[in-house]
Design a protein around this motif. Structure first.
Motif, PDB file in Angstrom:
ATOM      1  N   ARG A 147       0.842  -1.201   0.000  1.00 51.39           N
ATOM      2  CA  ARG A 147       0.000   0.000   0.000  1.00 51.39           C
ATOM      3  C   ARG A 147       0.880   1.256   0.000  1.00 51.39           C
ATOM      4  N   VAL A 148       2.006   1.231   0.697  1.00 53.23           N
ATOM      5  CA  VAL A 148       2.927   2.375   0.684  1.00 53.23           C
ATOM      6  C   VAL A 148       3.395   2.626  -0.746  1.00 53.23           C
ATOM      7  N   ILE A 149       3.783   1.568  -1.440  1.00 51.41           N
ATOM      8  CA  ILE A 149       4.226   1.712  -2.833  1.00 51.41           C
ATOM      9  C   ILE A 149       3.115   2.341  -3.664  1.00 51.41           C
ATOM     10  N   ARG A 150       1.889   1.890  -3.467  1.00 54.51           N
ATOM     11  CA  ARG A 150       0.748   2.440  -4.216  1.00 54.51           C
ATOM     12  C   ARG A 150       0.528   3.917  -3.878  1.00 54.51           C
ATOM     13  N   LEU A 151       0.659   4.282  -2.612  1.00 58.63           N
ATOM     14  CA  LEU A 151       0.484   5.684  -2.211  1.00 58.63           C
ATOM     15  C   LEU A 151       1.555   6.577  -2.837  1.00 58.63           C
ATOM     16  N   VAL A 152       2.769   6.049  -2.978  1.00 58.43           N
ATOM     17  CA  VAL A 152       3.836   6.797  -3.648  1.00 58.43           C
ATOM     18  C   VAL A 152       3.508   6.926  -5.132  1.00 58.43           C
ATOM     19  N   GLU A 153       3.078   5.835  -5.749  1.00 61.75           N
ATOM     20  CA  GLU A 153       2.714   5.877  -7.180  1.00 61.75           C
ATOM     21  C   GLU A 153       1.575   6.850  -7.429  1.00 61.75           C
ATOM     22  N   ARG A 154       0.661   6.935  -6.486  1.00 65.32           N
ATOM     23  CA  ARG A 154      -0.503   7.818  -6.618  1.00 65.32           C
ATOM     24  C   ARG A 154      -0.171   9.277  -6.327  1.00 65.32           C
ATOM     25  N   GLY A 155       0.996   9.519  -5.719  1.00 64.79           N
ATOM     26  CA  GLY A 155       1.390  10.891  -5.412  1.00 64.79           C
ATOM     27  C   GLY A 155       0.969  11.368  -4.039  1.00 64.79           C
ATOM     28  N   ASP A 156       0.513  10.444  -3.185  1.00 67.42           N
ATOM     29  CA  ASP A 156       0.132  10.829  -1.822  1.00 67.42           C
ATOM     30  C   ASP A 156       1.341  10.916  -0.897  1.00 67.42           C
ATOM     31  N   LEU A 157       2.363  10.116  -1.176  1.00 65.66           N
ATOM     32  CA  LEU A 157       3.603  10.123  -0.403  1.00 65.66           C
ATOM     33  C   LEU A 157       4.783  10.233  -1.360  1.00 65.66           C
ATOM     34  N   GLU A 158       5.897  10.699  -0.824  1.00 65.17           N
ATOM     35  CA  GLU A 158       7.145  10.759  -1.580  1.00 65.17           C
ATOM     36  C   GLU A 158       8.079   9.705  -0.997  1.00 65.17           C
ATOM     37  N   GLY A 159       8.684   8.894  -1.836  1.00 67.52           N
ATOM     38  CA  GLY A 159       9.513   7.807  -1.356  1.00 67.52           C
ATOM     39  C   GLY A 159      10.955   7.926  -1.793  1.00 67.52           C
ATOM     40  N   VAL A 160      11.850   7.383  -0.958  1.00 65.80           N
ATOM     41  CA  VAL A 160      13.275   7.351  -1.240  1.00 65.80           C
ATOM     42  C   VAL A 160      13.782   5.949  -0.920  1.00 65.80           C
ATOM     43  N   GLY A 161      14.636   5.418  -1.766  1.00 63.88           N
ATOM     44  CA  GLY A 161      15.193   4.095  -1.537  1.00 63.88           C
ATOM     45  C   GLY A 161      14.383   3.026  -2.256  1.00 63.88           C
ATOM     46  N   ARG A 162      14.649   1.785  -1.915  1.00 66.06           N
ATOM     47  CA  ARG A 162      13.954   0.657  -2.533  1.00 66.06           C
ATOM     48  C   ARG A 162      12.684   0.389  -1.747  1.00 66.06           C
ATOM     49  N   LEU A 163      11.573   0.889  -2.245  1.00 70.22           N
ATOM     50  CA  LEU A 163      10.315   0.779  -1.518  1.00 70.22           C
ATOM     51  C   LEU A 163       9.892  -0.662  -1.294  1.00 70.22           C
ATOM     52  N   SER A 164      10.383  -1.567  -2.107  1.00 70.23           N
ATOM     53  CA  SER A 164      10.042  -2.974  -1.918  1.00 70.23           C
ATOM     54  C   SER A 164      10.724  -3.559  -0.674  1.00 70.23           C
ATOM     55  N   ARG A 165      11.657  -2.816  -0.095  1.00 66.23           N
ATOM     56  CA  ARG A 165      12.340  -3.256   1.129  1.00 66.23           C
ATOM     57  C   ARG A 165      12.100  -2.226   2.221  1.00 66.23           C
ATOM     58  N   MET A 166      11.168  -2.546   3.123  1.00 63.15           N
ATOM     59  CA  MET A 166      10.703  -1.599   4.140  1.00 63.15           C
ATOM     60  C   MET A 166      11.813  -0.990   4.980  1.00 63.15           C
ATOM     61  N   TYR A 225      14.824  -0.428   4.165  1.00 64.10           N
ATOM     62  CA  TYR A 225      15.817   0.300   3.372  1.00 64.10           C
ATOM     63  C   TYR A 225      15.194   1.419   2.550  1.00 64.10           C
ATOM     64  N   SER A 226      14.021   1.860   2.968  1.00 63.72           N
ATOM     65  CA  SER A 226      13.355   2.939   2.245  1.00 63.72           C
ATOM     66  C   SER A 226      12.639   3.845   3.235  1.00 63.72           C
ATOM     67  N   GLU A 227      12.398   5.046   2.783  1.00 67.25           N
ATOM     68  CA  GLU A 227      11.741   6.045   3.619  1.00 67.25           C
ATOM     69  C   GLU A 227      10.688   6.764   2.790  1.00 67.25           C
ATOM     70  N   VAL A 228       9.685   7.272   3.489  1.00 67.78           N
ATOM     71  CA  VAL A 228       8.648   8.065   2.837  1.00 67.78           C
ATOM     72  C   VAL A 228       8.328   9.275   3.699  1.00 67.78           C
ATOM     73  N   ARG A 229       7.704  10.234   3.054  1.00 65.65           N
ATOM     74  CA  ARG A 229       7.201  11.406   3.769  1.00 65.65           C
ATOM     75  C   ARG A 229       6.002  11.945   3.014  1.00 65.65           C
ATOM     76  N   LEU A 230       5.245  12.780   3.725  1.00 68.24           N
ATOM     77  CA  LEU A 230       4.169  13.501   3.059  1.00 68.24           C
ATOM     78  C   LEU A 230       4.788  14.440   2.043  1.00 68.24           C
ATOM     79  N   ILE A 231       4.141  14.621   0.939  1.00 65.66           N
ATOM     80  CA  ILE A 231       4.654  15.551  -0.067  1.00 65.66           C
ATOM     81  C   ILE A 231       4.390  16.971   0.424  1.00 65.66           C
ATOM     82  N   PRO A 232       5.445  17.771   0.571  1.00 60.72           N
ATOM     83  CA  PRO A 232       5.243  19.126   1.082  1.00 60.72           C
ATOM     84  C   PRO A 232       4.408  19.959   0.121  1.00 60.72           C
ATOM     85  N   ARG A 233       3.477  20.662   0.679  1.00 66.30           N
ATOM     86  CA  ARG A 233       2.700  21.637  -0.092  1.00 66.30           C
ATOM     87  C   ARG A 233       3.305  22.999   0.199  1.00 66.30           C
ATOM     88  N   PRO A 234       3.232  23.925  -0.752  1.00 66.23           N
ATOM     89  CA  PRO A 234       3.857  25.237  -0.551  1.00 66.23           C
ATOM     90  C   PRO A 234       3.407  25.933   0.730  1.00 66.23           C
TER      91      PRO A 234
END
Length: 93
Positions: free
Chosen positions: A52-71, A73-82
């Motif tokens: 679901r995290v991968i899907r949220l990143v693909e959808r643009g709800d979260l921003e991801g860094v690293g290999r999302l398939s490996r929990m 070894y990856s990080e996510v955050r909310l996408i900053p709004r201006p």
């Protein structure tokens, strides 16, 4: 809706609630979300939430860094709004 629709919406909502404007390990967000939902969706595996995290990143709800398939070894955050933080710096691409 059916059980799957409810579990998708529940998981997505919990994951977004636990995400922050700063980067956090996917494993931490998944663990917190699983704990929140254990009464409603006991038995859903961590891999379900990780997908679901991968899907949220693909959808643009979260921003991801690293290999999302490996929990771990990856990080996510909310996408900053201006309007959130004018001093927020975008992640390198």
């Amino acid at each position: 809706g059916n059980y799957l629709d409810g579990s998708l919406a529940g998981a997505d909502g919990a994951l977004i609630r636990h995400a922050k404007p700063r980067l956090q390990k996917v494993a931490m967000i998944v663990t917190k979300s699983m704990k929140d939902l254990q009464d409603r969706f006991d038995g859903l595996p961590a891999t379900f939430f990780a997908q679901r995290v991968i899907r949220l990143v693909e959808r643009g709800d979260l921003e991801g860094v690293g290999r999302l398939s490996r929990m771990r070894y990856s990080e996510v955050r909310l996408i900053p709004r201006p309007t959130d933080r004018p001093d927020a710096t975008p992640l390198p691409t």
